[in-house]
Design an enzyme around this catalytic site. Structure first.
Site, mmCIF file in Angstrom:
data_model
loop_
_atom_site.group_PDB
_atom_site.id
_atom_site.type_symbol
_atom_site.label_atom_id
_atom_site.label_comp_id
_atom_site.label_asym_id
_atom_site.label_seq_id
_atom_site.Cartn_x
_atom_site.Cartn_y
_atom_site.Cartn_z
ATOM 1 N N GLY A 97 0.458 -5.146 0.737
ATOM 2 C CA GLY A 97 -0.610 -5.151 -0.259
ATOM 3 C C GLY A 97 -0.152 -5.733 -1.593
ATOM 4 O O GLY A 97 -0.979 -6.257 -2.349
ATOM 5 N N GLU A 143 3.636 -5.533 7.418
ATOM 6 C CA GLU A 143 2.779 -4.495 8.010
ATOM 7 C C GLU A 143 3.012 -4.294 9.501
ATOM 8 O O GLU A 143 2.852 -3.191 10.011
ATOM 9 C CB GLU A 143 1.300 -4.824 7.763
ATOM 10 N N ALA A 158 0.855 -1.186 0.000
ATOM 11 C CA ALA A 158 0.000 0.000 0.000
ATOM 12 C C ALA A 158 0.895 1.242 0.000
ATOM 13 O O ALA A 158 2.055 1.178 0.398
ATOM 14 C CB ALA A 158 -0.872 -0.014 1.254
ATOM 15 N N GLU A 179 -0.592 -9.243 -1.288
ATOM 16 C CA GLU A 179 -2.043 -9.502 -1.208
ATOM 17 C C GLU A 179 -2.693 -9.445 -2.589
ATOM 18 O O GLU A 179 -3.602 -10.224 -2.882
ATOM 19 C CB GLU A 179 -2.685 -8.513 -0.227
HETATM 20 N N1 3HC Z 1 4.613 3.417 0.098
HETATM 21 C C1 3HC Z 1 5.119 4.623 -0.219
HETATM 22 N N2 3HC Z 1 6.438 4.842 -0.434
HETATM 23 C C2 3HC Z 1 7.252 3.784 -0.349
HETATM 24 C C3 3HC Z 1 6.803 2.492 -0.035
HETATM 25 C C4 3HC Z 1 5.409 2.324 0.195
HETATM 26 N N3 3HC Z 1 4.887 1.133 0.477
HETATM 27 N N4 3HC Z 1 7.856 1.645 -0.006
HETATM 28 C C5 3HC Z 1 8.930 2.385 -0.308
HETATM 29 N N5 3HC Z 1 8.576 3.677 -0.507
HETATM 30 C C6 3HC Z 1 9.452 4.792 -0.904
HETATM 31 C C7 3HC Z 1 10.499 5.082 0.163
HETATM 32 O O1 3HC Z 1 10.009 5.967 1.139
HETATM 33 C C8 3HC Z 1 11.593 5.703 -0.669
HETATM 34 O O2 3HC Z 1 11.237 7.033 -0.914
HETATM 35 P P1 3HC Z 1 12.375 8.193 -1.056
HETATM 36 O O3 3HC Z 1 13.221 7.751 -2.196
HETATM 37 O O4 3HC Z 1 11.564 9.408 -1.287
HETATM 38 O O5 3HC Z 1 13.104 8.172 0.266
HETATM 39 C C9 3HC Z 1 11.503 4.947 -1.993
HETATM 40 O O6 3HC Z 1 10.202 4.368 -2.016
HETATM 41 C C10 3HC Z 1 12.518 3.831 -2.127
HETATM 42 O O7 3HC Z 1 12.475 3.041 -0.939
HETATM 43 P P2 3HC Z 1 13.809 2.583 -0.201
HETATM 44 O O8 3HC Z 1 14.769 3.718 -0.128
HETATM 45 O O9 3HC Z 1 13.386 1.938 1.055
HETATM 46 O O10 3HC Z 1 14.372 1.526 -1.249
HETATM 47 P P3 3HC Z 1 14.979 0.080 -0.992
HETATM 48 O O11 3HC Z 1 15.263 -0.470 -2.329
HETATM 49 O O12 3HC Z 1 16.053 0.149 0.029
HETATM 50 O O13 3HC Z 1 13.782 -0.755 -0.342
HETATM 51 C C11 3HC Z 1 11.583 -1.664 -0.139
HETATM 52 C C12 3HC Z 1 12.623 -1.002 -1.061
HETATM 53 C C13 3HC Z 1 12.076 -3.045 0.293
HETATM 54 C C14 3HC Z 1 10.306 -1.773 -0.915
HETATM 55 C C15 3HC Z 1 11.380 -0.792 1.139
HETATM 56 O O14 3HC Z 1 11.141 0.531 0.730
HETATM 57 C C16 3HC Z 1 10.237 -1.223 1.996
HETATM 58 O O15 3HC Z 1 10.401 -2.097 2.815
HETATM 59 N N6 3HC Z 1 9.075 -0.572 1.811
HETATM 60 C C17 3HC Z 1 7.929 -0.793 2.666
HETATM 61 C C18 3HC Z 1 7.233 -2.079 2.348
HETATM 62 C C19 3HC Z 1 6.021 -2.232 3.227
HETATM 63 O O16 3HC Z 1 6.059 -2.047 4.413
HETATM 64 N N7 3HC Z 1 4.905 -2.584 2.603
HETATM 65 C C20 3HC Z 1 3.679 -2.774 3.320
HETATM 66 C C21 3HC Z 1 2.919 -1.511 3.262
HETATM 67 S S1 3HC Z 1 1.492 -1.572 4.280
HETATM 68 C C22 3HC Z 1 0.353 -2.402 3.369
HETATM 69 O O17 3HC Z 1 0.660 -2.866 2.302
HETATM 70 C C23 3HC Z 1 -1.021 -2.499 3.962
HETATM 71 C C24 3HC Z 1 -1.867 -3.480 3.261
HETATM 72 O O18 3HC Z 1 -1.794 -4.715 3.908
HETATM 73 C C25 3HC Z 1 -3.299 -3.037 3.213
#
Ligand code: 3HC
Ligand code: NAI
Length: 698
Positions: A102, A125, A63, A105
């Protein structure tokens, strides 16, 4: 259709491509685009299957976290997932890079999943204070069974595709262009007459002992609630029909969305990324970093050398004598053996690092070619100055000269060389090859490309780098000294060190301050108290009861006795009965009548002391942004991640309330509780620390 999702017909298969760089987060536009693409495929005559792929480096990272906390926008992700799954077409997800939250998912709502061998999947999450909210807790256990689902969801860990395939989450692992392998797989499925296969229609997983699992996960989370709530959501998947289970998941997800923990953890997520992003370093080229010199191979020098070796750098380590050199090499060998044991490096690599990449010498001339030197000798200005004098004489032009000093004045160290612009502080934390924090201490004359080099080194070592200015203790140790004093005052006034430790562990710290003192060695604080005694303000309250214990040769864990008594072979210690006797004697001497403290008051005073000093550190420009302080405390001092850091904690409490508490404590001890001017200013203007973060980012 949204430009975030492309649609292309390839024979009887529709390719739906998500293109939302950098990581294809599922923003509203992406969700709408996916919805529209499914509509189009279903209306597109002759289309029999859909392949969903991601453009760029990931399938979908989840998400869009930036939308959290704002009013939700349709189409909602769980509804979209159900819509994909319900499609009469055969839906294949072809995954590469990461498929997280997501993102996984969405893949689980496809009927078949194919993934690149190097790709990773996960439901992280819980690290954002949430649970999977689009069917993850309901679909995963139907594929993997309850135990594996619980492990995966409550840990939030990333699984490599082969492991995920073994668990039943992925149907096939295949190398190749994601679109090409996805299309070939879809064709193969169509030709073989494979049926649609909605995961929601699979039978529910067998139940496990839910209450015991919930309690175990809650305990492991040390106060973090989301992993435990994930257990309840998976439980629903085994007890309720799919749609009812989904509702339960949604309810828990939305409840967690409202929590302080969710705010704190998302603040930590973005701050961790923003912290090394300094406007002043934009476009500044760091200097070369191939070979590193380390002076002193004690606790810190050996750890720093290990970190540099593991990052692929050549290291020249200087020690004072044969014995010290041998001991240093032994320490590094021990650290590398640990990396070998944990499977981080091969035996061959281990041998090459220890015997080829590392040189231990007593001759400063060996440093003449290195790109950067980190000094980690005794914490003594005269010794440091002597070392920097020698470095100035032998190091090549442009070599960065860094000190790992904990407290000393980096400007003064720099002034002992003829090249102060090349001098910087690089404050590592112990053990240096493990701890993630690096304070990059920028002195008055440090050149901007030297600062950039400090950050580049930290990045190469996998550290969280925080810029700090020069003062006694920089950001972290300066703030630590103050909240540690607040704990000391509470002991004099009647709270026991054991109650304080317990209250702070309940708040979420890995250890309480007194257990930490035992671990670090009581002799360190004792020496500092003696050093500072002559310059102390007459109103400053400093407990001395613990000095009596030090005088008897008890220094904490290393001697087996401190605030706690430590028995060999046992983890942790038991309260030392001598402590309360010593405290009582000091209270009598000072005429203090001890009073009771609630755990809540203990946490409040401790946190207020931390926030107040942090606000002074910010006001003086030692830290540039509140989030810098937050990251220092999170990565260097065991601050609970789910609070986001002390500045975020203060924002959540309300700064007005924090200031009011500080002012009320000041009625008892006006010297200690002088409110930070910045805190007063923010309260007067109705602003928060986070407002300062945002202003800095503009
Ligand atoms: N939403 C918005 N922005 C995101 C994002 C997300 N899910 N994931 C990464 N970004 C952004 C980062 O903030 C970063 O932005 P910036 O360049 O402006 O600082 C850019 O994308 C690149 O991210 P990283 O610097 O972290 O790049 P890496 O290659 O080191 O890592 C990654 C990539 C493994 C995808 C890491 O960013 C990560 O772990 N992201 C979060 C993943 C996550 O937690 N997903 C679950 C979200 S909650 C959800 O899905 C709810 C659902 O169940 C309903
Ligand atoms: P230590 O006492 O374990 O090691 C110091 C080493 O430096 C010894 O091995 C000694 O032989 C060597 N040494 C002393 N003078 C030298 C010289 N002139 N040339 C070459 N080698 C010399 O000390 P530790 O704990 O490693 O601390 C080193 C520095 O790191 C200090 O400035 C300390 O404040 C700082 N620091 C310590 C942390 C800790 O947790 N121990 C954390 C962060 C910083």
């Amino acid at each position: 259709m949204s430009d975030k999702v492309a649609y292309e017909r390839k024979g009887d298969v529709a390719v739906v491509r998500i293109q939302n760089p950098p990581v294809n987060a599922l923003s509203q536009a992406v969700r709408q685009g996916l919805w529209d693409a499914m509509d189009r495929a279903e209306a597109d005559e002759g289309v029999r299957a859909v392949v969903i792929v991601g453009e760029g480096r990931a399938f979908i990272a989840g998400a869009d976290i930036t939308e959290f906390g704002k009013p939700p926008m349709e189409p909602h992700l769980p509804v979209l997932c159900n819509r994909i799954e319900a499609s009469p077409l055969l839906v294949v997800a072809s995954m590469h890079g990461v498929s997280l939250g997501g993102g996984l998912e969405v893949a689980l709502s496809a009927h078949y999943r194919i993934a690149q061998p190097s790709s990773r999947v996960g439901l992280p999450e819980v690290h954002l204070g949430l649970i999977p909210g689009a069917g993850g807790t309901q679909r995963v256990p139907r594929l993997t069974g309850a135990d594996k689902a619980i492990e995966m969801i409550t840990s939030g860990r990333h699984l490599k595709a082969p492991e995920a395939a073994e668990m039943g989450l992925i149907d096939r692992v295949e190398e190749g262009d994601p679109e090409a392998v996805g299309l070939a797989y879809a064709q193969e499925l169509l030709e073989s007459g494979a049926e649609r296969r909605p995961v929601s229609e699979l039978p529910p997983a067998d139940p496990i002992d839910w209450d015991a699992t919930y309690e175990a996960v809650l305990k492991k989370g040390r106060g973090q609630i989301s992993p435990a709530m994930a257990v309840r959501a998976v439980q629903a998947a085994t007890e309720l029909p799919f749609d009812k289970g989904l509702e339960r998941e949604r309810d828990i997800f939305l409840d967690l969305m409202k929590t302080d923990q969710r705010q704190g953890m998302i603040h930590a997520f973005f701050s961790e990324r923003a912290v090394s992003n300094l406007p002043e370093l934009k476009g500044v080229e760091p200097r070369a970093l191939q070979s590193i010199g380390v002076i002193g191979g004690g606790t810190m020098g050996a750890g720093i050398a290990t970190a540099c070796l593991l990052a692929g750098m050549e290291v020249v380590l200087i020690e004072m004598s044969d014995g010290a050199a041998a001991a240093a090499k032994e320490r590094i060998a021990g650290n590398l053996a640990g990396a070998l044991k944990r499977g981080k490096i091969s035996q061959e690599k281990h041998d090459a690092l220890l015997n080829v990449a590392l040189e231990v010498s007593q001759n400063y001339d060996s440093l003449k070619d290195v790109d950067l030197v980190i000094e980690a000798v005794f914490e003594d200005m005269a010794v440091k100055k002597e070392v920097f004098g020698k470095l100035d004489a032998v190091c090549k032009e442009g070599c960065v000269l860094a000190s790992n000093t904990s407290y000393l004045d980096v400007d003064e160290i720099a002034a002992s060389t003829k090249r102060p612009e090349d001098v910087i502080g690089l404050h590592f934390f112990s053990p240096a090859h493990v701890m993630k924090l690096l304070e990059v201490v920028v002195a008055d004359k440090t050149a901007i490309d030297v600062t950039a080099t400090g950050f580049a080194l930290g990045k190469a070592l996998g550290k969280i780098c925080v810029r700090a200015g020069v003062c006694d203790g920089f950001i972290g140790n300066r703030i630590l000294a103050v909240y540690r004093d607040a704990a000391g005052h509470m002991v004099l006034d009647g709270a026991s060190p054991f109650q304080i430790d317990k209250a702070l562990v309940s708040f979420g710290f890995a250890m309480g301050p007194f257990a930490v003192s035992d671990l670090a060695g009581l002799d360190i604080g004792w020496a500092t108290r003696k050093r500072k005694a002559p310059h102390r303000h007459p109103d400053e309250r400093i407990p001395t009861y613990i000095d009596r214990l030090c005088e008897q040769g008890h220094f904490g864990q290393k001697t087996g006795e401190g605030y706690y008594i430590y028995e060999k072979g046992k983890r942790g210690g038991t309260p030392n009965p001598k402590i309360m006797e010593l405290v009582k004697a000091e209270q009598e001497e000072l005429g203090i009548t001890p009073r009771d403290f609630s755990d809540e008051e203990i946490v409040r005073r401790y946190m207020c002391a931390m926030v107040n000093e942090a606000a002074k550190v910010l006001g003086e420009g030692i830290a540039k942004r509140p989030l810098d302080v937050d990251m220092v405390l999170l990565f260097g001092y065991g601050f609970p991640r789910y609070w986001g850091g002390p500045m975020k904690w203060a924002d959540i409490q309300g700064l007005e309330k924090v200031l009011a508490d500080i002012e009320s404590y000041a009625t008892e001890d006006a010297w200690f509780w002088q409110p930070a001017p910045l805190l007063k200013e923010l309260v007067a203007e109705g602003r928060t620390f986070d407002d300062l973060n945002k202003e800095y980012a503009k």
